[in-house]
Scaffold this motif. Structure first.
Motif, PDB file in Angstrom:
ATOM      1  N   GLY A  23      11.820   7.445   7.043  1.00 16.92           N
ATOM      2  CA  GLY A  23      12.697   8.605   7.112  1.00 16.92           C
ATOM      3  C   GLY A  23      12.032   9.933   6.829  1.00 16.92           C
ATOM      4  N   SER A  24      11.021   9.955   5.972  1.00 11.34           N
ATOM      5  CA  SER A  24      10.347  11.231   5.680  1.00 11.34           C
ATOM      6  C   SER A  24       8.998  11.325   6.382  1.00 11.34           C
ATOM      7  N   ALA A  25       8.681  10.338   7.218  1.00  7.87           N
ATOM      8  CA  ALA A  25       7.402  10.334   7.942  1.00  7.87           C
ATOM      9  C   ALA A  25       7.525  11.093   9.259  1.00  7.87           C
ATOM     10  N   THR A  26       6.387  11.522   9.788  1.00 14.27           N
ATOM     11  CA  THR A  26       6.338  12.225  11.067  1.00 14.27           C
ATOM     12  C   THR A  26       5.343  11.524  11.977  1.00 14.27           C
ATOM     13  N   PHE A  27       5.834  10.998  13.095  1.00  9.73           N
ATOM     14  CA  PHE A  27       4.985  10.371  14.114  1.00  9.73           C
ATOM     15  C   PHE A  27       5.103  11.211  15.387  1.00  9.73           C
ATOM     16  N   THR A  28       3.986  11.722  15.904  1.00 14.54           N
ATOM     17  CA  THR A  28       4.022  12.507  17.133  1.00 14.54           C
ATOM     18  C   THR A  28       2.898  12.065  18.070  1.00 14.54           C
ATOM     19  N   GLY A  29       3.267  11.857  19.336  1.00 11.93           N
ATOM     20  CA  GLY A  29       2.279  11.535  20.361  1.00 11.93           C
ATOM     21  C   GLY A  29       1.536  10.232  20.141  1.00 11.93           C
ATOM     22  N   VAL A  30       2.180   9.253  19.514  1.00 15.77           N
ATOM     23  CA  VAL A  30       1.514   7.994  19.167  1.00 15.77           C
ATOM     24  C   VAL A  30       1.902   6.900  20.169  1.00 15.77           C
ATOM     25  N   ARG A  31       0.924   6.131  20.577  1.00 14.46           N
ATOM     26  CA  ARG A  31       1.194   4.974  21.437  1.00 14.46           C
ATOM     27  C   ARG A  31       1.556   3.807  20.517  1.00 14.46           C
ATOM     28  N   MET A  32       2.771   3.268  20.700  1.00 13.57           N
ATOM     29  CA  MET A  32       3.266   2.177  19.851  1.00 13.57           C
ATOM     30  C   MET A  32       3.859   1.072  20.719  1.00 13.57           C
ATOM     31  N   ARG A  33       3.155   0.728  21.775  1.00 14.65           N
ATOM     32  CA  ARG A  33       3.648  -0.304  22.690  1.00 14.65           C
ATOM     33  C   ARG A  33       3.776  -1.655  22.004  1.00 14.65           C
ATOM     34  N   GLU A  34       4.875  -2.337  22.297  1.00  8.42           N
ATOM     35  CA  GLU A  34       5.157  -3.675  21.781  1.00  8.42           C
ATOM     36  C   GLU A  34       5.084  -3.758  20.257  1.00  8.42           C
ATOM     37  N   CYS A  37       0.844  -1.210   0.000  1.00 12.22           N
ATOM     38  CA  CYS A  37       0.000   0.000   0.000  1.00 12.22           C
ATOM     39  C   CYS A  37       0.872   1.250   0.000  1.00 12.22           C
ATOM     40  N   ASN A  38       0.354   2.316  -0.586  1.00  9.59           N
ATOM     41  CA  ASN A  38       1.073   3.579  -0.682  1.00  9.59           C
ATOM     42  C   ASN A  38       0.382   4.618   0.197  1.00  9.59           C
ATOM     43  N   PHE A  39       1.127   5.160   1.179  1.00 19.97           N
ATOM     44  CA  PHE A  39       0.586   6.151   2.111  1.00 19.97           C
ATOM     45  C   PHE A  39       1.213   7.522   1.874  1.00 19.97           C
ATOM     46  N   PHE A  40       1.570   7.829   0.642  1.00 19.38           N
ATOM     47  CA  PHE A  40       2.237   9.099   0.335  1.00 19.38           C
ATOM     48  C   PHE A  40       1.411  10.291   0.812  1.00 19.38           C
ATOM     49  N   ASP A  41       1.997  11.118   1.680  1.00 19.04           N
ATOM     50  CA  ASP A  41       1.388  12.368   2.160  1.00 19.04           C
ATOM     51  C   ASP A  41       0.036  12.141   2.842  1.00 19.04           C
ATOM     52  N   ALA A  42      -0.198  10.932   3.369  1.00 14.14           N
ATOM     53  CA  ALA A  42      -1.443  10.654   4.097  1.00 14.14           C
ATOM     54  C   ALA A  42      -1.322  11.167   5.527  1.00 14.14           C
ATOM     55  N   THR A  43      -2.444  11.556   6.114  1.00 13.82           N
ATOM     56  CA  THR A  43      -2.474  12.071   7.480  1.00 13.82           C
ATOM     57  C   THR A  43      -3.435  11.244   8.321  1.00 13.82           C
ATOM     58  N   PHE A  91       5.740   4.943   3.064  1.00 18.09           N
ATOM     59  CA  PHE A  91       5.221   5.968   3.971  1.00 18.09           C
ATOM     60  C   PHE A  91       5.878   7.322   3.717  1.00 18.09           C
ATOM     61  N   ASP A  92       6.115   7.672   2.461  1.00 21.23           N
ATOM     62  CA  ASP A  92       6.743   8.954   2.155  1.00 21.23           C
ATOM     63  C   ASP A  92       5.837  10.113   2.575  1.00 21.23           C
ATOM     64  N   LEU A  93       6.382  11.008   3.423  1.00 22.48           N
ATOM     65  CA  LEU A  93       5.686  12.213   3.891  1.00 22.48           C
ATOM     66  C   LEU A  93       4.408  11.909   4.681  1.00 22.48           C
ATOM     67  N   THR A  94       4.290  10.697   5.212  1.00 25.09           N
ATOM     68  CA  THR A  94       3.120  10.342   6.017  1.00 25.09           C
ATOM     69  C   THR A  94       3.179  11.045   7.369  1.00 25.09           C
ATOM     70  N   THR A  95       2.017  11.492   7.874  1.00 24.05           N
ATOM     71  CA  THR A  95       1.930  12.137   9.179  1.00 24.05           C
ATOM     72  C   THR A  95       0.967  11.360  10.063  1.00 24.05           C
ATOM     73  N   GLY A 114      14.149  11.284  10.353  1.00 20.26           N
ATOM     74  CA  GLY A 114      12.692  11.358  10.519  1.00 20.26           C
ATOM     75  C   GLY A 114      12.308  12.050  11.814  1.00 20.26           C
ATOM     76  N   THR A 115      11.017  12.047  12.095  1.00 20.27           N
ATOM     77  CA  THR A 115      10.487  12.639  13.328  1.00 20.27           C
ATOM     78  C   THR A 115       9.650  11.601  14.041  1.00 20.27           C
ATOM     79  N   MET A 116      10.077  11.232  15.254  1.00 17.50           N
ATOM     80  CA  MET A 116       9.371  10.248  16.083  1.00 17.50           C
ATOM     81  C   MET A 116       9.286  10.838  17.496  1.00 17.50           C
ATOM     82  N   ARG A 117       8.495  11.878  17.664  1.00 15.30           N
ATOM     83  CA  ARG A 117       8.465  12.638  18.917  1.00 15.30           C
ATOM     84  C   ARG A 117       7.302  12.223  19.806  1.00 15.30           C
TER      85      ARG A 117
END
Length: 193
Positions: A110-121, A67-73, A89-93, A132-135
C-alpha cells in the motif's frame, strides 16, 4: 550452501560482483548502495534493506524470508523468479526492471511505488495495494485473485489479467482505455450511441 553474515559482507564478501547459492543470514544492508551485482539462487533470511539503493542489481531465483525493505529503492533491477515470504515493503520504490515470475502473495504494498516494471506471470494472489502506486506495469498473465487495489493508481498498467469479479478495485485510478479493457473482461459490449 555457504552462509554470509554482515561481518563477512563488510570483510570483503560485499565486493564480490556475483553470488551464487549463498545464504545471507541477518544481513544488514541499511543505507547501502549496490550497483551491477548479481545474486543467483541465493537466500536472504532476516535481512534489512532499509534505505538502501540498488541500481542494475539482479536477484535471480532468490528467496527472501522476513526481510525489511523500508524506504529501499530499486532502479532497473531484476528479481525474476524470486519469492518473498513475510517481507515488509513500507515506502519501497521500484522503478523499471524485470520482476517477472515473482511470488509475492498476500503482501502489503500500500505504501510502495512500482513504476514501469515488468511483472509478467507474477503471483500477486491476495496482495494489498490500497492507495498504492502501480503505474505502467506489465502484469500479463499475473495471478491476482483476491488482490485489493482500492484507491491504487494503476494508470498505464496492463489490466488484461484483472478480473473485477475476483479482486477489489473501488476508487482505483485508471484511464479510459483501461476502462474498456475491464469492461471487456466482464463480457460487456461497448457500442457508440
Amino acid at each position: 550452501m555457504n552462509v554470509v553474515t554482515t561481518h563477512d559482507w563488510d570483510a570483503g564478501a560485499g565486493k564480490v560482483r556475483r553470488h551464487e547459492k549463498v545464504q545471507f543470514s541477518a544481513l544488514d544492508l541499511c543505507e547501502t548502495d549496490l550497483e551491477g551485482i548479481e545474486f543467483s539462487e541465493c537466500v536472504f533470511r532476516d535481512a534489512r534493506f532499509n534505505r538502501s539503493r540498488h541500481a542494475d542489481v539482479a536477484f535471480l531465483n532468490c528467496r527472501f524470508v522476513n526481510c525489511n525493505f523500508f524506504d529501499a529503492t530499486f532502479t532497473n533491477c531484476k528479481a525474476v523468479g524470486s519469492s518473498f515470504e513475510g517481507c515488509s515493503f513500507d515506502l519501497t520504490t521500484v522503478d523499471g526492471g524485470d520482476w517477472s515470475f515473482i511470488v509475492l502473495p498476500r503482501t502489503d504494498l500500500g505504501s510502495a511505488t512500482f513504476t514501469g516494471v515488468r511483472m509478467r506471470e507474477a503471483d500477486l494472489t491476495g496482495v494489498r495495494c490500497r492507495n498504492g502506486t502501480m503505474r505502467g506495469l506489465d502484469l500479463s498473465a499475473a495471478q491476482l485473485t483476491g488482490a485489493d487495489f482500492t484507491g491504487c493508481d494503476l494508470r498505464g498498467t496492463d489490466l488484461h489479467a484483472f478480473d473485477p469479479r475476483t479482486l477489489e478495485m473501488r476508487n482505483a485510478v485508471i484511464t479510459a482505455d483501461q476502462a474498456v479493457v475491464l469492461a471487456m473482461s466482464l463480457g460487456l459490449q461497448i457500442r457508440d450511441a
